[in-house]
Design an enzyme around this catalytic site. Sequence first.
Site, PDB file in Angstrom:
ATOM      1  N   ARG A 211     -16.184 -24.144  25.057  1.00 34.21           N
ATOM      2  CA  ARG A 211     -14.847 -23.870  25.583  1.00 34.21           C
ATOM      3  C   ARG A 211     -14.844 -22.888  26.735  1.00 34.21           C
ATOM      4  O   ARG A 211     -14.159 -23.082  27.735  1.00 34.21           O
ATOM      5  CB  ARG A 211     -13.931 -23.305  24.492  1.00 34.21           C
ATOM      6  CG  ARG A 211     -13.181 -24.356  23.705  1.00 34.21           C
ATOM      7  CD  ARG A 211     -12.888 -23.838  22.331  1.00 34.21           C
ATOM      8  NE  ARG A 211     -14.157 -23.658  21.655  1.00 34.21           N
ATOM      9  CZ  ARG A 211     -14.754 -24.604  20.935  1.00 34.21           C
ATOM     10  NH1 ARG A 211     -14.153 -25.724  20.722  1.00 34.21           N
ATOM     11  NH2 ARG A 211     -15.945 -24.406  20.410  1.00 34.21           N
ATOM     12  N   THR A 212     -15.568 -21.788  26.591  1.00 33.46           N
ATOM     13  CA  THR A 212     -15.426 -20.745  27.613  1.00 33.46           C
ATOM     14  C   THR A 212     -15.893 -21.276  28.967  1.00 33.46           C
ATOM     15  O   THR A 212     -15.177 -21.177  29.966  1.00 33.46           O
ATOM     16  CB  THR A 212     -16.183 -19.462  27.200  1.00 33.46           C
ATOM     17  OG1 THR A 212     -15.693 -19.062  25.925  1.00 33.46           O
ATOM     18  CG2 THR A 212     -15.955 -18.346  28.190  1.00 33.46           C
TER      19      THR A 212
ATOM     20  N   LYS B 278     -38.054 -17.093  34.589  1.00 35.44           N
ATOM     21  CA  LYS B 278     -39.225 -16.589  35.339  1.00 35.44           C
ATOM     22  C   LYS B 278     -39.290 -15.072  35.316  1.00 35.44           C
ATOM     23  O   LYS B 278     -40.153 -14.477  35.942  1.00 35.44           O
ATOM     24  CB  LYS B 278     -39.141 -17.054  36.795  1.00 35.44           C
ATOM     25  CG  LYS B 278     -39.080 -18.542  36.997  1.00 35.44           C
ATOM     26  CD  LYS B 278     -38.970 -18.840  38.494  1.00 35.44           C
ATOM     27  CE  LYS B 278     -38.796 -20.325  38.751  1.00 35.44           C
ATOM     28  NZ  LYS B 278     -38.453 -20.573  40.167  1.00 35.44           N
TER      29      LYS B 278
ATOM     30  N   ARG C  67     -21.918 -15.074  30.870  1.00 39.75           N
ATOM     31  CA  ARG C  67     -22.126 -14.899  29.425  1.00 39.75           C
ATOM     32  C   ARG C  67     -23.591 -14.573  29.207  1.00 39.75           C
ATOM     33  O   ARG C  67     -24.469 -15.267  29.745  1.00 39.75           O
ATOM     34  CB  ARG C  67     -21.750 -16.169  28.671  1.00 39.75           C
ATOM     35  CG  ARG C  67     -22.212 -16.115  27.218  1.00 39.75           C
ATOM     36  CD  ARG C  67     -21.633 -17.213  26.381  1.00 39.75           C
ATOM     37  NE  ARG C  67     -20.212 -16.983  26.149  1.00 39.75           N
ATOM     38  CZ  ARG C  67     -19.492 -17.665  25.270  1.00 39.75           C
ATOM     39  NH1 ARG C  67     -20.057 -18.619  24.558  1.00 39.75           N
ATOM     40  NH2 ARG C  67     -18.209 -17.417  25.108  1.00 39.75           N
TER      41      ARG C  67
ATOM     42  N   HIS D 266     -15.409  -9.780  24.672  1.00 40.43           N
ATOM     43  CA  HIS D 266     -15.111 -11.122  25.208  1.00 40.43           C
ATOM     44  C   HIS D 266     -13.666 -11.111  25.713  1.00 40.43           C
ATOM     45  O   HIS D 266     -12.774 -11.684  25.103  1.00 40.43           O
ATOM     46  CB  HIS D 266     -15.296 -12.150  24.084  1.00 40.43           C
ATOM     47  CG  HIS D 266     -15.307 -13.579  24.517  1.00 40.43           C
ATOM     48  ND1 HIS D 266     -14.863 -14.006  25.757  1.00 40.43           N
ATOM     49  CD2 HIS D 266     -15.697 -14.710  23.862  1.00 40.43           C
ATOM     50  CE1 HIS D 266     -14.994 -15.328  25.825  1.00 40.43           C
ATOM     51  NE2 HIS D 266     -15.494 -15.778  24.695  1.00 40.43           N
TER      52      HIS D 266
HETATM   53  C1  NCD Z   1     -16.528 -17.161  20.600  1.00 45.64           C
HETATM   54  C2  NCD Z   1     -17.665 -16.425  21.268  1.00 45.64           C
HETATM   55  O1  NCD Z   1     -18.438 -17.014  22.035  1.00 45.64           O
HETATM   56  O2  NCD Z   1     -17.737 -15.225  21.048  1.00 45.64           O
HETATM   57  N1  NCD Z   1     -16.339 -18.433  21.116  1.00 45.64           N
HETATM   58  C3  NCD Z   1     -15.527 -18.573  22.220  1.00 45.64           C
HETATM   59  O3  NCD Z   1     -15.827 -18.099  23.283  1.00 45.64           O
HETATM   60  N2  NCD Z   1     -14.374 -19.198  22.045  1.00 45.64           N
HETATM   61  C4  NCD Z   1     -16.571 -17.125  19.123  1.00 45.64           C
HETATM   62  C5  NCD Z   1     -17.806 -17.590  18.427  1.00 45.64           C
HETATM   63  O4  NCD Z   1     -18.790 -17.990  19.044  1.00 45.64           O
HETATM   64  O5  NCD Z   1     -17.781 -17.541  17.201  1.00 45.64           O
END
Ligand code: NCD
Length: 306
Positions: A51-52, A80, A101, A129
């Site tokens: 999703r993100t 690398k 991320r 997050h």
């Molecule tokens: C979350 C995350 O990546 O922290 N997912 C997200 O971004 N919607 C929650 C999770 O991974 O449990």
Amino acid sequence: MRHLIDPLDLSVVEIDRLLDLADKIAENPKDYSQVCSGKKLATLFYEPSTRTRLSFEAAMLNMGGSVLGFSSADSSSAAKGESVADTIRAVSCYADICAIRHPKEGAPLRASNYSKIPVINAGDGGHQHPTQTLTDLMTIRAKKHRLNHLTIGLCGDLKFGRTVHSLIKALSRYENIRFVLISPEELRVPDYIIDNVLKAQNIPYEEVENIEDVISQLDILYMTRVQKERFFNEEDYIRLKDSYILTTAKMKNAKPDMAVLHPLPRVNEIALEVDDDPRTAYFDQVQNGVYVRMALMMTLLEVEHA
Ligand code: NCD
């Protein structure tokens, strides 16, 4: 130049403005179809995501911009041995804004110190997050018509769940907020959040293990997955993974207007039968995540729109 690394990087007024813009986008998405024409988003994902990453990319494409990036550390020069600092120096030459991320806490902050473009933290290890939090706030506001005067139950892996940490930080700035922290002993909210956020601001909270005891008090129930990838040994994960399973039977004791949120992905913690309950909002969160990321990128890129 602005970055979004921590939810507190935005003031309450800025968050309200951003959520208003996201609501306006949701009403008329076509009005925004060219606002980022010519702009490029880089998505640097060193950790799995559905999703993100896709919502960031969809958000930029919805605004007429384009996207580039990588979706695993293995396919980037990190494999690398390149540092995040050098990677962001390069990416600053290719894109106008980027979302990162990373499994290491603090990596997006470090990147922002070397970046020539706005950096958005799309999740750093078990830390923060902030864009999931904007999604959560937009969804809570849509369901409850307010972000103050709420009792919020957070349930599951409160130790490693970065979405939980960011949501507590963000909501702690609103009036009359009370948290009910529901987790096994081993997965409680880290001390730095309890001490620096909750205790420091005298925000009422209680820590409990049993969801049945508290569900009737809640305005919001925020379920989370046990974060398998952050455990040091598999036995602990196996022992704790099914600590909570929300079922329709448990939902019977909840308020008729309680909202159930979950950042997703779900594993076992919400039974599929609960999906038909009108109080569930986790699929609304997915949709809202696109609008709020459009609003965020417009804000950080200082894109004007009538
Ligand atoms: C979350 C995350 O990546 O922290 N997912 C997200 O971004 N919607 C929650 C999770 O991974 O449990």
